[in-house]
Design an enzyme around this catalytic site. Structure first.
Site, PDB file in Angstrom:
ATOM      1  N   LYS A 155      47.273  30.837  39.362  1.00  0.00           N
ATOM      2  CA  LYS A 155      48.023  30.112  40.267  1.00  0.00           C
ATOM      3  C   LYS A 155      49.508  30.000  39.852  1.00  0.00           C
ATOM      4  CE  LYS A 155      44.303  27.005  42.070  1.00  0.00           C
ATOM      5  NZ  LYS A 155      43.799  25.725  42.081  1.00  0.00           N
TER       6      LYS A 155
ATOM      7  N   ASN B 238      45.278  38.797  31.133  1.00  0.00           N
ATOM      8  CA  ASN B 238      45.528  37.301  31.648  1.00  0.00           C
ATOM      9  C   ASN B 238      45.790  36.631  30.552  1.00  0.00           C
ATOM     10  OD1 ASN B 238      42.988  36.904  30.430  1.00  0.00           O
ATOM     11  ND2 ASN B 238      41.961  36.880  32.324  1.00  0.00           N
TER      12      ASN B 238
ATOM     13  N   LEU C 267      48.568  34.990  35.352  1.00  0.00           N
ATOM     14  CA  LEU C 267      48.343  33.576  35.046  1.00  0.00           C
ATOM     15  C   LEU C 267      47.546  32.696  36.442  1.00  0.00           C
ATOM     16  CD1 LEU C 267      51.839  33.089  33.270  1.00  0.00           C
ATOM     17  CD2 LEU C 267      49.375  33.261  32.225  1.00  0.00           C
TER      18      LEU C 267
ATOM     19  N   LYS D 241      36.984  35.402  50.925  1.00  0.00           N
ATOM     20  CA  LYS D 241      35.849  36.051  50.955  1.00  0.00           C
ATOM     21  C   LYS D 241      34.803  35.985  49.978  1.00  0.00           C
ATOM     22  CE  LYS D 241      37.572  38.969  54.783  1.00  0.00           C
ATOM     23  NZ  LYS D 241      37.774  40.239  55.115  1.00  0.00           N
TER      24      LYS D 241
ATOM     25  N   ASN E 240      28.572  47.590  38.413  1.00  0.00           N
ATOM     26  CA  ASN E 240      27.450  46.719  38.237  1.00  0.00           C
ATOM     27  C   ASN E 240      27.010  46.063  39.697  1.00  0.00           C
ATOM     28  OD1 ASN E 240      27.881  46.084  35.517  1.00  0.00           O
ATOM     29  ND2 ASN E 240      29.561  44.523  35.833  1.00  0.00           N
ATOM     30  N   ILE E 241      26.061  45.529  39.634  1.00  0.00           N
ATOM     31  CA  ILE E 241      25.518  44.763  40.775  1.00  0.00           C
ATOM     32  C   ILE E 241      25.673  43.203  40.411  1.00  0.00           C
ATOM     33  CG2 ILE E 241      23.293  43.936  41.862  1.00  0.00           C
ATOM     34  CD1 ILE E 241      24.311  46.326  43.248  1.00  0.00           C
TER      35      ILE E 241
ATOM     36  N   GLY F 258      35.476  48.135  36.802  1.00  0.00           N
ATOM     37  CA  GLY F 258      36.025  49.438  37.162  1.00  0.00           C
ATOM     38  C   GLY F 258      35.823  49.620  38.727  1.00  0.00           C
TER      39      GLY F 258
ATOM     40  N   GLY G 138      41.283  39.156  40.117  1.00  0.00           N
ATOM     41  CA  GLY G 138      42.204  39.847  39.061  1.00  0.00           C
ATOM     42  C   GLY G 138      42.047  41.614  39.237  1.00  0.00           C
ATOM     43  N   ASP G 139      40.794  42.033  39.553  1.00  0.00           N
ATOM     44  CA  ASP G 139      40.524  43.245  39.668  1.00  0.00           C
ATOM     45  C   ASP G 139      41.166  43.919  41.114  1.00  0.00           C
ATOM     46  OD1 ASP G 139      38.760  43.341  37.548  1.00  0.00           O
ATOM     47  OD2 ASP G 139      37.288  42.980  38.710  1.00  0.00           O
TER      48      ASP G 139
END
Length: 306
Positions: A223, A185, A221, A285, A12-13, A42, A251-252
């Site tokens: 934190k 998650n 999970l 970042k 995606n953008i 992905g 997560g990725d």
């Protein structure tokens, strides 16, 4: 020969709006900042793995537009192989509108080209380049028919299969017997089990997910860290606190880093710990691709923590 990773998933953008608070119903307001950056589960996971030193192939679809060009160039910049990405003319590149409110975010995704997958191209890439014990990593932002066909293809070629069940789709449940490592998650785990997760019973929930078919399960999970389970062991991995700028893609980053380090032969505990560090550092970042730390940055962070 070193194992290779094939990532089949979304590209995606990201259209990122930063604001102090979300607008109320019927209210117009100015955002504090706006950015367009490449993303998609992905693409994010592929770059996270590539930055750890694993040869990584990206599979999926982009539109024949400026956004598609930007995503492709970002993947190439971080050494991800893009030869088999399909460029479709009938749909635009997928987009994600990310509303950043202080340190939280809300994401609205338009799949676009991600919902048009050329399985012949996917099959050709794996047949031409794959080997026994190479790894196929997927998420659920592409059609479930493609995911099913890819799992069957990978198993036929004796590859290791990893599925990040995000965003959750109940159609993944009957396919879990073809999944070697399932990553979810808390929200996805609750959808999979159809009930609320109670933390002091976490082992029971993990065992129940394991009984659905996968050989290994990871539940992240935030934190509260993450849990890993297989038929023999359960491992808890702590999270790391860092100054947070943007949680998008954390997560990725965790997933790509974990898969890569397992492929590189690191022990489970070390692979999980590096993944936790990778996810945390990504939050320091704005954006995802540039924010994901490489192998050296993770090692330096580990040394500072000793």
């Amino acid at each position: 020969m070193m194992k290779q990773l094939f990532v089949l998933g979304s590209m995606n953008i990201d259209l990122i709006y930063k604001m102090k608070r979300l607008a109320k119903v019927g209210e117009s307001m100015f955002a504090d900042d706006f950015l367009t950056l490449p993303g998609g589960k992905g693409a994010n996971q592929a770059i996270a793995a590539s930055k750890q030193g694993i040869q990584t192939w990206m599979l999926g679809s982009l539109g024949q537009d400026e956004f598609g060009f930007s995503v492709s160039e970002s993947l190439k910049k971080f050494s991800v192989k893009t030869h088999y990405i399909d460029k479709v003319s009938d749909f635009p590149t997928g987009t994600a509108c990310i509303l950043m409110e202080e340190f939280d975010n809300r994401i609205l995704v338009y799949p676009g080209a991600n919902h048009v997958q050329d399985f012949n191209k996917i099959q050709k890439c794996i047949i031409d380049n794959g080997h026994i014990n190479d790894v196929l990593l997927m998420q659920l932002e592409i059609p479930m028919k493609t995911i099913k066909d890819a799992l069957e293809l990978a198993k036929a070629h004796k590859m290791i299969t990893v599925v990040n069940a995000a965003p959750f789709d109940s159609q993944i449940k009957p396919l879990l017997n073809m999944v070697d490592i399932l990553i979810v998650n808390e929200t996805e785990a609750e959808a999979l089990l159809d009930r609320k997760i109670i933390f002091d019973q976490i082992k029971e929930y993990l065992e129940e997910i394991l009984d659905l078919g996968p050989s290994e399960v990871i539940m992240t999970l935030g934190k509260q860290g993450s849990y890993y389970i297989n038929k023999d062991t359960m491992i808890f991995t702590k999270s790391y606190e860092v100054p947070v700028i943007d949680t998008t893609g954390a997560g990725d980053a965790y997933i790509g880093c974990f898969v890569a380090n397992r492929m590189l032969g690191y022990k489970l505990e070390e692979s999980l710990d590096k993944a936790s560090i990778c996810g945390a550092l990504t939050c320091k970042k704005l954006g995802v691709h540039k924010a994901i730390p490489d192998k050296k940055e993770i090692e330096e962070f580990k040394r500072r923590m000793i």
